[in-house]
Design an enzyme around this catalytic site. Structure first.
Site, PDB file in Angstrom:
ATOM      1  CD  GLU A   1      -2.992  -1.152   0.397  1.00 17.20           C
ATOM      2  OE1 GLU A   1      -3.289  -0.055  -0.117  1.00 17.20           O
ATOM      3  OE2 GLU A   1      -3.610  -2.205   0.137  1.00 17.20           O
TER       4      GLU A   1
ATOM      5  CB  CYS B   1      -1.720   7.416   1.301  1.00 17.35           C
ATOM      6  SG  CYS B   1      -3.264   6.643   1.796  1.00 17.35           S
TER       7      CYS B   1
HETATM    8  P1  NAD Z   1       8.110   4.627   5.339  1.00 20.05           P
HETATM    9  O1  NAD Z   1       8.212   3.841   4.118  1.00 20.05           O
HETATM   10  O2  NAD Z   1       9.225   5.525   5.721  1.00 20.05           O
HETATM   11  O3  NAD Z   1       7.857   3.702   6.619  1.00 20.05           O
HETATM   12  C1  NAD Z   1       6.771   2.824   6.765  1.00 20.05           C
HETATM   13  C2  NAD Z   1       7.174   1.669   7.639  1.00 20.05           C
HETATM   14  O4  NAD Z   1       8.235   0.980   7.023  1.00 20.05           O
HETATM   15  C3  NAD Z   1       7.667   2.047   9.032  1.00 20.05           C
HETATM   16  O5  NAD Z   1       7.123   1.152   9.970  1.00 20.05           O
HETATM   17  C4  NAD Z   1       9.156   1.884   8.937  1.00 20.05           C
HETATM   18  O6  NAD Z   1       9.755   1.540  10.170  1.00 20.05           O
HETATM   19  C5  NAD Z   1       9.270   0.742   7.956  1.00 20.05           C
HETATM   20  N1  NAD Z   1      10.540   0.736   7.230  1.00 20.05           N
HETATM   21  C6  NAD Z   1      11.274   1.791   6.844  1.00 20.05           C
HETATM   22  N2  NAD Z   1      12.386   1.372   6.189  1.00 20.05           N
HETATM   23  C7  NAD Z   1      12.314   0.016   6.147  1.00 20.05           C
HETATM   24  C8  NAD Z   1      13.141  -1.004   5.588  1.00 20.05           C
HETATM   25  N3  NAD Z   1      14.269  -0.729   4.930  1.00 20.05           N
HETATM   26  N4  NAD Z   1      12.757  -2.289   5.727  1.00 20.05           N
HETATM   27  C9  NAD Z   1      11.618  -2.594   6.368  1.00 20.05           C
HETATM   28  N5  NAD Z   1      10.789  -1.668   6.908  1.00 20.05           N
HETATM   29  C10 NAD Z   1      11.144  -0.391   6.802  1.00 20.05           C
HETATM   30  O7  NAD Z   1       6.764   5.404   5.099  1.00 20.05           O
HETATM   31  P2  NAD Z   1       6.194   6.556   5.934  1.00 20.05           P
HETATM   32  O8  NAD Z   1       7.035   7.763   5.712  1.00 20.05           O
HETATM   33  O9  NAD Z   1       5.960   6.065   7.314  1.00 20.05           O
HETATM   34  O10 NAD Z   1       4.782   6.785   5.216  1.00 20.05           O
HETATM   35  C11 NAD Z   1       4.581   7.727   4.215  1.00 20.05           C
HETATM   36  C12 NAD Z   1       4.310   7.082   2.883  1.00 20.05           C
HETATM   37  O11 NAD Z   1       3.344   6.068   3.013  1.00 20.05           O
HETATM   38  C13 NAD Z   1       3.733   8.039   1.852  1.00 20.05           C
HETATM   39  O12 NAD Z   1       4.351   7.805   0.632  1.00 20.05           O
HETATM   40  C14 NAD Z   1       2.269   7.663   1.783  1.00 20.05           C
HETATM   41  O13 NAD Z   1       1.626   7.957   0.575  1.00 20.05           O
HETATM   42  C15 NAD Z   1       2.332   6.205   2.040  1.00 20.05           C
HETATM   43  N6  NAD Z   1       1.082   5.742   2.580  1.00 20.05           N
HETATM   44  C16 NAD Z   1       0.329   4.895   1.844  1.00 20.05           C
HETATM   45  C17 NAD Z   1      -0.888   4.485   2.328  1.00 20.05           C
HETATM   46  C18 NAD Z   1      -1.767   3.563   1.548  1.00 20.05           C
HETATM   47  O14 NAD Z   1      -2.725   3.059   2.119  1.00 20.05           O
HETATM   48  N7  NAD Z   1      -1.493   3.310   0.293  1.00 20.05           N
HETATM   49  C19 NAD Z   1      -1.321   4.918   3.578  1.00 20.05           C
HETATM   50  C20 NAD Z   1      -0.509   5.756   4.309  1.00 20.05           C
HETATM   51  C21 NAD Z   1       0.712   6.155   3.815  1.00 20.05           C
END
Ligand code: NAD
Length: 472
Positions: free
Chosen positions: A226, A260
């Site tokens: 997502e 998002c």
């Molecule tokens: P992020 O990718 O930085 O982090 C999300 C999660 O991934 C966190 O729990 C983090 O600890 C984990 N993570 C980070 N690096 C990782 C790695 N190398 N390996 C495994 N896990 C890792 O995202 P964010 O900044 O928390 O969220 C923002 C983004 O999420 C935006 O792009 C937004 O559009 C998207 N988003 C999408 C939805 C959807 O439903 N499609 C909903 C909310 C947010």
């Protein structure tokens, strides 16, 4: 002990503990304890009760992390989750029933059906923008599917992560639902290397989604991703400008644009640009007042890193409304920008904050060309009352989801699957699809033994005419 050896020792110890915990989940799953309807239903009901008991703590935490008001926290986090939970409780028994399917002539007199089988041990990873909803809503699907779960919240919403951790640890043994906190790569990469999850459900950025997809591929683990991206809003010439402005402002500035499916930018016919800007300003001031910094209904940016990134976009065009910001309170005013170049950062990154570029267009083809620079958005919004215009835009912009004369509310209807496509993600959930995502559709054929014609067995010589009648 030298520092390097100490780090190595700590890492090895973490891997040992992690392996033990993950193996405990696997073993518990293999006992079959999580699979009965009664077990799943009980866990869902207990989860509901404990979330309700922690409602005030969740409000406080969401306010600390994101300055969300109680009302917004209910609508977009706790209430949203409960809605999905109640719907699942209501339908779970039916979803778990085998579904009969017709049997073709060749296989008569067999009976055929499909059944949704639990996946096993699944991993759910959440982001920080809706830290509760986006971790606990998929959890509903995973429990309903009869799985054991590793739950990983975002480290950037620590107050909410602490309350969620308490709920999970008070409620579930760690060999059923394991709650792990910490920096994403540090916590999860060793897990993905050492252990094969049966599914990884990830919500977050496209950049990290790509890393997770690669790690999952090494173990052939299926994923739901997502992700995010730039979701455009197109205003057609016949649109109701007042309603369009109100609905765009509602989603763009809720949670300070850290959503998002927030409209990332607006495309408006050149002749209607000023009308739209006037209506957007009216809507902003009606919803949040003129002093948004002190508005209870207006949130804050999650952290300084994101705040710096967002204020950096102010240099990418002309600010026609807003533009105030304050680092100490992580405040950024609802901001409208024009004269934004297509090559600037703001038009390349997902904005994910309260800054709305307003672009103009003079032909549908020109607007489409702008949208196609970031294909397959998570959501696409078109404002029109003309059916042909609506069809033109819906067929020309492939997207995860879409709204006509609305923004983002599509994800609150259980009957509509939610998910992206291409760079905005793969797979989906919400409602029955959450259950489907966290189960495997197993096909079963049951054949009686009272009849066993030679036709199906070699030698086939002389049976060709009959096989031709039955197959093909
Ligand atoms: P992020 O990718 O930085 O982090 C999300 C999660 O991934 C966190 O729990 C983090 O600890 C984990 N993570 C980070 N690096 C990782 C790695 N190398 N390996 C495994 N896990 C890792 O995202 P964010 O900044 O928390 O969220 C923002 C983004 O999420 C935006 O792009 C937004 O559009 C998207 N988003 C999408 C939805 C959807 O439903 N499609 C909903 C909310 C947010």
């Amino acid at each position: 002990m030298p520092v390097l050896s100490l780090i190595k020792f700590k890492l090895l110890y973490y891997i040992y503990l992690m392996n033990t915990s993950l193996e405990a989940l696997r073993q518990y799953f293999q006992t079959g304890a999580t699979q009965s309807y009664a077990f799943r239903l009980l866990q869902l009901k207990r989860l509901k009760q404990l979330v309700l008991e922690n409602e005030q703590a969740l409000y406080q935490a969401l306010h600390t992390d994101l300055k969300k008001s109680k009302e917004e926290s209910w609508a977009t986090e706790i209430g949203f989750f409960l809605n999905e939970l109640n719907y699942t409780i209501e339908h779970l028994k039916g979803w778990m029933q085998p579904t009969s399917v017709p049997t073709n002539l060749l296989n008569q007199p067999s009976t055929c059906y499909t059944v949704q089988e639990p996946l096993g041990v699944v991993c759910i990873i959440g982001p920080w923008n809706y830290p509760f909803q986006l971790l606990f809503t998929p959890l509903v699907g995973a429990i309903a599917g009869g799985n054991c779960v590793v739950l990983k919240p975002s480290e950037f919403a620590p107050a909410t992560a602490a309350v969620m951790g308490k709920i999970i640890q008070d409620l579930f043994p760690a060999n059923y639902i394991l709650y792990v906190e910490g920096e994403g790569a540090q916590v999860l990469t060793p897990m993905f290397e050492q252990f094969r999850f049966d599914h990884i459900f990830y919500t977050g950025s496209t950049t990290v989604g790509r890393i997770i997809y690669q790690q999952a591929a090494a173990k052939l683990t299926p994923v739901t991703l997502e992700l995010g991206g730039k979701s455009p809003a197109v205003i057609a010439v016949d649109a109701n400008m007042r309603v369009a402005a109100r609905r765009i402002v509602n989603s763009k500035f809720s949670n300070c644009g850290q959503m998002c499916v927030a409209p990332d930018y607006v495309l408006v016919p050149t002749a209607f640009k000023q009308v739209l800007i006037d209506e957007l300003i009216k809507a902003i001031e009606q919803f949040y007042g003129t002093d948004t910094a002190s508005s209870d209904g207006y949130g804050k940016i999650i952290n300084e890193r994101q705040w710096q990134r967002l204020v950096g976009y102010f240099a990418d065009g002309k600010i026609v409304y807003g533009g105030k910001s304050d680092a100490s309170s992580l405040f950024i005013e609802p901001t409208l920008m024009t004269e934004v170049s297509m090559d600037s950062k703001i038009m390349q990154d997902e904005i994910f904050g309260p800054i709305l570029p307003i672009l103009t267009y003079d032909s549908n083809e020109a607007a489409l060309e702008i949208i196609q620079r970031n294909p397959n958005p998570l959501a696409f919004y078109v404002f029109t009352n003309d059916l042909a215009t609506e069809q033109y835009w819906l067929t020309n912009v492939p997207s995860g989801g879409a709204c006509v004369n609305n923004t983002s509310w599509h994800l609150t209807n259980h009957a509509l699957p939610f998910g992206g496509r291409g760079l905005s993600g793969m797979g989906g959930y919400h409602g029955k699809l959450s259950f489907t995502t966290f189960t495997h559709m197993k096909s079963v054929m049951k054949t009686p033994t009272w009849i066993d014609p030679d036709l199906k067995y070699p030698p086939y010589k002389g049976k060709g005419w009959l096989l031709k009648k039955l197959i093909g």
